[in-house]
Enzyme design. Sequence first.
Site, short mmCIF file in Angstrom:
data_model
loop_
_atom_site.label_atom_id
_atom_site.label_comp_id
_atom_site.label_asym_id
_atom_site.label_seq_id
_atom_site.Cartn_x
_atom_site.Cartn_y
_atom_site.Cartn_z
N PRO A 126 0.81 -1.16 -0.04
CA PRO A 126 -0.12 0.09 -0.05
C PRO A 126 0.82 1.21 0.01
CG PRO A 126 0.01 -0.93 2.32
CD PRO A 126 1.08 -1.88 1.26
N ARG A 186 -0.83 5.08 -1.21
CA ARG A 186 -1.65 5.86 -1.30
C ARG A 186 -2.63 5.92 0.14
NH1 ARG A 186 -4.17 8.26 -6.04
NH2 ARG A 186 -3.59 6.26 -7.06
N ARG A 225 -1.42 15.42 -10.50
CA ARG A 225 -2.56 14.46 -10.64
C ARG A 225 -3.80 15.26 -11.46
NH1 ARG A 225 -5.02 12.44 -7.32
NH2 ARG A 225 -4.99 10.27 -7.91
N CYS A 280 3.45 27.73 -17.66
CA CYS A 280 3.09 28.23 -19.10
C CYS A 280 2.25 26.94 -19.75
CB CYS A 280 4.34 28.82 -19.73
SG CYS A 280 4.81 30.40 -18.95
N GLU A 281 1.13 26.53 -19.46
CA GLU A 281 0.48 25.37 -19.95
C GLU A 281 -0.93 25.61 -19.61
OE1 GLU A 281 1.74 21.82 -21.00
OE2 GLU A 281 3.75 21.90 -20.43
N1 LLP Z 1 2.44 -1.93 -6.06
C1 LLP Z 1 2.71 -1.66 -7.30
C2 LLP Z 1 3.22 -2.61 -8.11
C3 LLP Z 1 2.18 -0.55 -8.09
O1 LLP Z 1 2.44 -0.27 -9.22
C4 LLP Z 1 1.75 0.59 -7.20
C5 LLP Z 1 1.30 1.64 -7.92
C6 LLP Z 1 1.41 0.37 -5.97
C7 LLP Z 1 1.93 -1.06 -5.41
C8 LLP Z 1 0.94 1.20 -5.00
O2 LLP Z 1 -0.44 1.42 -5.23
P1 LLP Z 1 -1.04 2.52 -4.19
O3 LLP Z 1 -1.51 1.68 -3.00
O4 LLP Z 1 -0.62 3.59 -3.80
O5 LLP Z 1 -2.56 2.41 -4.91
N2 LLP Z 1 0.33 8.44 -10.02
C9 LLP Z 1 -0.91 7.69 -9.80
C10 LLP Z 1 -0.92 6.22 -9.30
C11 LLP Z 1 0.13 5.39 -9.83
C12 LLP Z 1 0.00 3.89 -9.18
C13 LLP Z 1 1.27 3.44 -9.69
N3 LLP Z 1 1.53 1.98 -8.96
C14 LLP Z 1 -2.05 8.61 -8.91
O6 LLP Z 1 -1.49 9.85 -8.75
O7 LLP Z 1 -2.88 8.54 -8.93
#
Ligand code: LLP
Length: 427
Positions: A274, A276, A312, A355-356
């Site tokens: 985890p 996020r 984001r 600038c976008e």
């Molecule tokens: N494990 C793997 C293999 C992953 O690719 C990711 C996230 C995680 C764990 C962690 O996921 P989480 O628990 O944070 O959901 N930048 C995007 C999200 C990209 C996620 C990439 N991989 C955003 O800001 O929404």
Amino acid sequence: MDHFSYRNRILHCDDVPVPALAEKYGTPLYVYSKKTLTHHLKQIQTAFLAVNPLVCYSIKTNGNIHIAKLMVDGGAGCDVTSGGELFRALKAGCPGEKIVFAGVGKTDAELRMAFEAGVFLFNVESEGELFAIADVAKSMNRVAKVALRVNPDLPPKTHAKTDTSVKGVKFGLDIDTVLEFAAKVVKNPHVKVVGLHMHLGSPILSADPYRQGIEKGLILIDKLRAQGHQINVWNMGGGFGIHYRKQEALPASAFAEVIVPGIQKSGCQLVLEPGRFIVGNAGLLVSRVIYTKDSGGKHFVIQDAAMNDLVRPTLYDSFHRIWPVAPAADLAAPPSDYEIANPGTRKVDVVGPVCESGDFLAKDRYLPPVQSGDLLATFSAGAYGMSMSSNYNGRPRAAEILVDGGEHHLIRRRETFDDLIRPEVEC
Ligand code: LLP
């Protein structure tokens, strides 16, 4: 629970008034709540306690080593996707045996670094990668423990750019052909297939995808075992959603309810990755209004945080709650619904100085009237905020503050103009 609250019309992180931090450190500024971070980690650890999981904090989400260290001190391992993230995890004091290494494109140099660190598990995503791991392992006289990362081909469940378990994305081994591939490596002396890995996407607001993943995984594990692989680890990745708009996220226990019985049935050790869920709601981005202007039938609030600080909204059209740090008396508390025209609000676009045209934090959002000098808080910005920031438009990256009760600590200083050109060779 996130430890951000309005007291006497002033936003506080724990007991620290946010305006005092903005005054001292400037804006844009990331502010994190230590208590929220540890609380979220604990929630996951508690929800999955029955299967004693290895919770590997996904360091890509927010790589600040102070935050990673907090996770490690709380008993977590780390999920890394590159040599740079492995470096961070080790700097944060994470033992190699609690590190899982994911990613579709690990290089030989990164693999060597991972063997040297003694990482617990490599998540493997292609045949080429598996043989590269075997070669590096052989050259270093090691045996690699790997988990096959499978793309379970589930229905779409999140933004197209962050859905990792639908057919046709670059991630994982195709569930239809993974067994043919696995059959080729049963007897490889330098690689032991010990696990299955599934990261389904992010952020996920329902337990259904996990239920579907577990069903498919149980069948696959049986077949892999029948081939002779000793499967004893099941890595379910990350993906648990958070509150961006309202209180839309599920508690960790809702995911545990569908994952734990499957893990028990499989007899595997559970690994989770985890990110996020732990840090997303634990951080906010504080900015200061520079100007306001009317143009083309719109009212713009131009403030000093931009797409280089928080990409984001630009990249995923994602929604972050925004509210003044010290709102006027009649609009003291943020509303439960930011998307409607609450009394006293007006519809604005919150934009940055880059600038976008794509540089915005919110579009058509109802905010109380604000003017130059006012502070704004962009909520739920702890995950994929600072870690995806850049220096675009010659903008030094923001400072980061960790708040604990009535105390606060600078955990990353604001970048300077000199920092911007430091790596460039002298001309
Ligand atoms: N494990 C793997 C293999 C992953 O690719 C990711 C996230 C995680 C764990 C962690 O996921 P989480 O628990 O944070 O959901 N930048 C995007 C999200 C990209 C996620 C990439 N991989 C955003 O800001 O929404």
